[in-house]
Design a protein around this motif. Structure first.
Motif, PDB file in Angstrom:
ATOM      1  N   ALA A   7       0.835  -1.216   0.000  1.00 37.21           N
ATOM      2  CA  ALA A   7       0.000   0.000   0.000  1.00 37.21           C
ATOM      3  C   ALA A   7       0.865   1.260   0.000  1.00 37.21           C
ATOM      4  CB  ALA A   7      -0.926  -0.003   1.214  1.00 37.21           C
ATOM      5  N   THR A   8       1.857   1.324   0.887  1.00 34.21           N
ATOM      6  CA  THR A   8       2.695   2.529   0.947  1.00 34.21           C
ATOM      7  C   THR A   8       3.548   2.655  -0.307  1.00 34.21           C
ATOM      8  OG1 THR A   8       4.436   1.413   2.225  1.00 34.21           O
ATOM      9  CG2 THR A   8       2.709   2.573   3.479  1.00 34.21           C
ATOM     10  N   LEU A   9       3.972   1.538  -0.858  1.00 37.05           N
ATOM     11  CA  LEU A   9       4.737   1.580  -2.114  1.00 37.05           C
ATOM     12  C   LEU A   9       3.865   2.102  -3.257  1.00 37.05           C
ATOM     13  CD1 LEU A   9       6.703  -1.788  -1.852  1.00 37.05           C
ATOM     14  CD2 LEU A   9       7.643   0.528  -1.608  1.00 37.05           C
ATOM     15  N   ALA A  10       2.608   1.667  -3.306  1.00 37.46           N
ATOM     16  CA  ALA A  10       1.692   2.123  -4.364  1.00 37.46           C
ATOM     17  C   ALA A  10       1.423   3.618  -4.239  1.00 37.46           C
ATOM     18  CB  ALA A  10       0.381   1.341  -4.303  1.00 37.46           C
ATOM     19  N   LEU A  11       1.233   4.105  -3.013  1.00 39.29           N
ATOM     20  CA  LEU A  11       0.993   5.540  -2.808  1.00 39.29           C
ATOM     21  C   LEU A  11       2.220   6.358  -3.198  1.00 39.29           C
ATOM     22  CD1 LEU A  11      -0.974   5.436   0.555  1.00 39.29           C
ATOM     23  CD2 LEU A  11      -1.861   6.165  -1.674  1.00 39.29           C
ATOM     24  N   THR A  12       3.400   5.870  -2.822  1.00 38.72           N
ATOM     25  CA  THR A  12       4.642   6.567  -3.177  1.00 38.72           C
ATOM     26  C   THR A  12       4.805   6.619  -4.692  1.00 38.72           C
ATOM     27  OG1 THR A  12       5.680   5.915  -1.097  1.00 38.72           O
ATOM     28  CG2 THR A  12       7.158   6.553  -2.897  1.00 38.72           C
ATOM     29  N   LYS A  13       4.584   5.483  -5.343  1.00 37.47           N
ATOM     30  CA  LYS A  13       4.708   5.412  -6.798  1.00 37.47           C
ATOM     31  C   LYS A  13       3.733   6.360  -7.494  1.00 37.47           C
ATOM     32  CE  LYS A  13       4.617   2.156 -10.642  1.00 37.47           C
ATOM     33  NZ  LYS A  13       4.358   0.786 -11.077  1.00 37.47           N
ATOM     34  N   ALA A  14       2.532   6.525  -6.895  1.00 40.35           N
ATOM     35  CA  ALA A  14       1.512   7.404  -7.473  1.00 40.35           C
ATOM     36  C   ALA A  14       1.768   8.882  -7.150  1.00 40.35           C
ATOM     37  CB  ALA A  14       0.136   6.996  -6.970  1.00 40.35           C
ATOM     38  N   GLY A  15       2.777   9.151  -6.320  1.00 31.11           N
ATOM     39  CA  GLY A  15       3.102  10.529  -5.973  1.00 31.11           C
ATOM     40  C   GLY A  15       2.152  11.158  -4.966  1.00 31.11           C
ATOM     41  N   VAL A  16       1.462  10.328  -4.189  1.00 31.43           N
ATOM     42  CA  VAL A  16       0.511  10.816  -3.193  1.00 31.43           C
ATOM     43  C   VAL A  16       1.255  11.137  -1.892  1.00 31.43           C
ATOM     44  CG1 VAL A  16      -1.500  10.190  -1.788  1.00 31.43           C
ATOM     45  CG2 VAL A  16      -1.377   9.485  -4.182  1.00 31.43           C
ATOM     46  N   PRO A 113     -12.690  -2.046  -8.827  1.00 30.75           N
ATOM     47  CA  PRO A 113     -13.527  -0.854  -8.756  1.00 30.75           C
ATOM     48  C   PRO A 113     -13.717  -0.473  -7.290  1.00 30.75           C
ATOM     49  CG  PRO A 113     -14.586  -2.601 -10.037  1.00 30.75           C
ATOM     50  CD  PRO A 113     -13.363  -3.188  -9.433  1.00 30.75           C
ATOM     51  N   ALA A 114     -13.809   0.822  -7.035  1.00 25.06           N
ATOM     52  CA  ALA A 114     -13.937   1.291  -5.659  1.00 25.06           C
ATOM     53  C   ALA A 114     -14.969   2.397  -5.574  1.00 25.06           C
ATOM     54  CB  ALA A 114     -12.586   1.799  -5.152  1.00 25.06           C
ATOM     55  N   VAL A 115     -15.602   2.459  -4.413  1.00 24.30           N
ATOM     56  CA  VAL A 115     -16.497   3.570  -4.105  1.00 24.30           C
ATOM     57  C   VAL A 115     -16.125   4.071  -2.711  1.00 24.30           C
ATOM     58  CG1 VAL A 115     -18.365   2.113  -3.198  1.00 24.30           C
ATOM     59  CG2 VAL A 115     -18.884   4.367  -4.075  1.00 24.30           C
ATOM     60  N   ILE A 116     -16.046   5.387  -2.580  1.00 21.70           N
ATOM     61  CA  ILE A 116     -15.733   6.000  -1.297  1.00 21.70           C
ATOM     62  C   ILE A 116     -16.941   6.811  -0.852  1.00 21.70           C
ATOM     63  CG2 ILE A 116     -14.621   8.012  -2.369  1.00 21.70           C
ATOM     64  CD1 ILE A 116     -12.594   7.970  -0.015  1.00 21.70           C
ATOM     65  N   GLU A 117     -17.227   6.754   0.435  1.00 20.71           N
ATOM     66  CA  GLU A 117     -18.352   7.510   0.986  1.00 20.71           C
ATOM     67  C   GLU A 117     -18.151   8.990   0.680  1.00 20.71           C
ATOM     68  OE1 GLU A 117     -21.753   8.645   2.593  1.00 20.71           O
ATOM     69  OE2 GLU A 117     -21.218   6.521   2.502  1.00 20.71           O
ATOM     70  N   ALA A 118     -19.120   9.592   0.011  1.00 20.25           N
ATOM     71  CA  ALA A 118     -19.006  10.981  -0.430  1.00 20.25           C
ATOM     72  C   ALA A 118     -18.742  11.937   0.734  1.00 20.25           C
ATOM     73  CB  ALA A 118     -20.260  11.389  -1.189  1.00 20.25           C
ATOM     74  N   ASP A 119     -19.350  11.699   1.885  1.00 18.41           N
ATOM     75  CA  ASP A 119     -19.149  12.579   3.042  1.00 18.41           C
ATOM     76  C   ASP A 119     -17.679  12.671   3.450  1.00 18.41           C
ATOM     77  OD1 ASP A 119     -21.887  12.898   3.087  1.00 18.41           O
ATOM     78  OD2 ASP A 119     -22.205  11.622   4.847  1.00 18.41           O
ATOM     79  N   ALA A 120     -16.934  11.599   3.243  1.00 20.80           N
ATOM     80  CA  ALA A 120     -15.524  11.580   3.653  1.00 20.80           C
ATOM     81  C   ALA A 120     -14.685  12.575   2.857  1.00 20.80           C
ATOM     82  CB  ALA A 120     -14.944  10.176   3.502  1.00 20.80           C
ATOM     83  N   LEU A 121     -15.132  12.925   1.672  1.00 18.00           N
ATOM     84  CA  LEU A 121     -14.361  13.837   0.825  1.00 18.00           C
ATOM     85  C   LEU A 121     -14.356  15.267   1.359  1.00 18.00           C
ATOM     86  CD1 LEU A 121     -15.417  12.464  -2.656  1.00 18.00           C
ATOM     87  CD2 LEU A 121     -13.377  11.903  -1.324  1.00 18.00           C
ATOM     88  N   ALA A 122     -15.236  15.576   2.297  1.00 16.94           N
ATOM     89  CA  ALA A 122     -15.283  16.908   2.897  1.00 16.94           C
ATOM     90  C   ALA A 122     -14.212  17.078   3.984  1.00 16.94           C
ATOM     91  CB  ALA A 122     -16.665  17.172   3.484  1.00 16.94           C
ATOM     92  N   GLU A 123     -13.628  15.980   4.443  1.00 16.88           N
ATOM     93  CA  GLU A 123     -12.596  16.042   5.481  1.00 16.88           C
ATOM     94  C   GLU A 123     -11.292  16.581   4.885  1.00 16.88           C
ATOM     95  OE1 GLU A 123     -13.102  15.475   8.620  1.00 16.88           O
ATOM     96  OE2 GLU A 123     -15.024  14.435   8.567  1.00 16.88           O
ATOM     97  N   VAL A 147      -6.341   8.330  -6.768  1.00 19.23           N
ATOM     98  CA  VAL A 147      -5.420   7.230  -7.036  1.00 19.23           C
ATOM     99  C   VAL A 147      -6.177   5.891  -7.207  1.00 19.23           C
ATOM    100  CG1 VAL A 147      -4.807   6.541  -4.664  1.00 19.23           C
ATOM    101  CG2 VAL A 147      -3.114   6.350  -6.469  1.00 19.23           C
ATOM    102  N   LEU A 148      -7.298   5.762  -6.530  1.00 18.89           N
ATOM    103  CA  LEU A 148      -8.101   4.543  -6.666  1.00 18.89           C
ATOM    104  C   LEU A 148      -9.063   4.587  -7.844  1.00 18.89           C
ATOM    105  CD1 LEU A 148      -8.982   4.033  -2.902  1.00 18.89           C
ATOM    106  CD2 LEU A 148      -7.415   2.619  -4.267  1.00 18.89           C
ATOM    107  N   LYS A 149      -9.173   5.784  -8.471  1.00 20.50           N
ATOM    108  CA  LYS A 149     -10.175   5.993  -9.523  1.00 20.50           C
ATOM    109  C   LYS A 149     -11.557   5.601  -8.997  1.00 20.50           C
ATOM    110  CE  LYS A 149      -6.915   5.277 -13.327  1.00 20.50           C
ATOM    111  NZ  LYS A 149      -5.686   5.047 -12.606  1.00 20.50           N
ATOM    112  N   ALA A 150     -11.804   5.980  -7.739  1.00 20.62           N
ATOM    113  CA  ALA A 150     -13.027   5.601  -7.052  1.00 20.62           C
ATOM    114  C   ALA A 150     -14.188   6.517  -7.406  1.00 20.62           C
ATOM    115  CB  ALA A 150     -12.793   5.617  -5.536  1.00 20.62           C
ATOM    116  N   ALA A 151     -15.352   5.971  -7.340  1.00 26.65           N
ATOM    117  CA  ALA A 151     -16.574   6.760  -7.435  1.00 26.65           C
ATOM    118  C   ALA A 151     -16.879   7.290  -6.038  1.00 26.65           C
ATOM    119  CB  ALA A 151     -17.719   5.883  -7.918  1.00 26.65           C
ATOM    120  N   ALA A 152     -17.532   8.423  -5.950  1.00 29.91           N
ATOM    121  CA  ALA A 152     -17.983   8.948  -4.665  1.00 29.91           C
ATOM    122  C   ALA A 152     -19.500   8.806  -4.614  1.00 29.91           C
ATOM    123  CB  ALA A 152     -17.582  10.409  -4.516  1.00 29.91           C
TER     124      ALA A 152
END
Length: 157
Positions: A7-16, A113-123, A147-152
């Motif tokens: 996970a940390t390697l993927a985030l680093t590679k993605a420049g996050v 495929p991923a979906v993230i709770e829309a409310d979390a994006l306000a944090e 990075v996940l190309k997730a839907a909200a």
């Protein structure tokens, strides 16, 4: 505990940009997400849990605040499917490459495929599992979504 995981390697590679936070994992906790929030001294709405579900029989990731439950009808609708159910733990481990309690949406064996709770994006920031039990990464929720190309969507109750 290693702070380098797929996970940390993927985030680093993605420049996050992210920071790594370890805590004492309690395998007997009623809620792993709520226990993580308490151990980190964070609001449960900022500590997101990664769940693996099946929508019309196909695997997907669901990322919601640790103090909420996934509403299966909402998840199915958000994913364009008819039905949804949680994945069995053994299947989640096999597909993700992580152990339950340490499943990260980042660096999985193959992208899902991923979906993230829309409310979390306000944090301004959230914590998401870093790929092992007792390890969280702190990052911008919108960076996680990108990075996940997730839907909200509103998928929790």
């Amino acid at each position: 505990m290693s702070r380098t995981t797929p996970a940390t390697l993927a985030l680093t590679k993605a420049g996050v940009e992210f920071t790594v936070h370890a805590y004492d994992y309690d395998p007997d906790a009623d809620s792993i997400g709520l226990a993580a929030a308490a151990a980190l001294g964070e609001d449960p709405g900022r500590v997101l849990k990664t769940l693996m579900a099946l929508v019309d029989g196909k695997p997907m990731l669901v990322i919601v605040p640790s103090d909420r439950e996934v509403a299966m009808k909402k998840l199915a609708a958000a994913a364009g499917g008819k039905s949804a159910q949680m994945m069995k733990p053994a299947d989640a481990e096999r597909i993700s490459g992580y152990k339950v309690g340490g499943i990260s949406p980042f660096g999985q064996r193959k992208p899902l495929p991923a979906v993230i709770e829309a409310d979390a994006l306000a944090e301004t920031y959230v914590y998401i599992n870093g790929g092992q039990r007792g390890l969280q990464v702190r990052l911008d929720p919108n960076a996680a979504k990108a990075v996940l190309k997730a839907a909200a969507a509103q998928v929790s109750s």
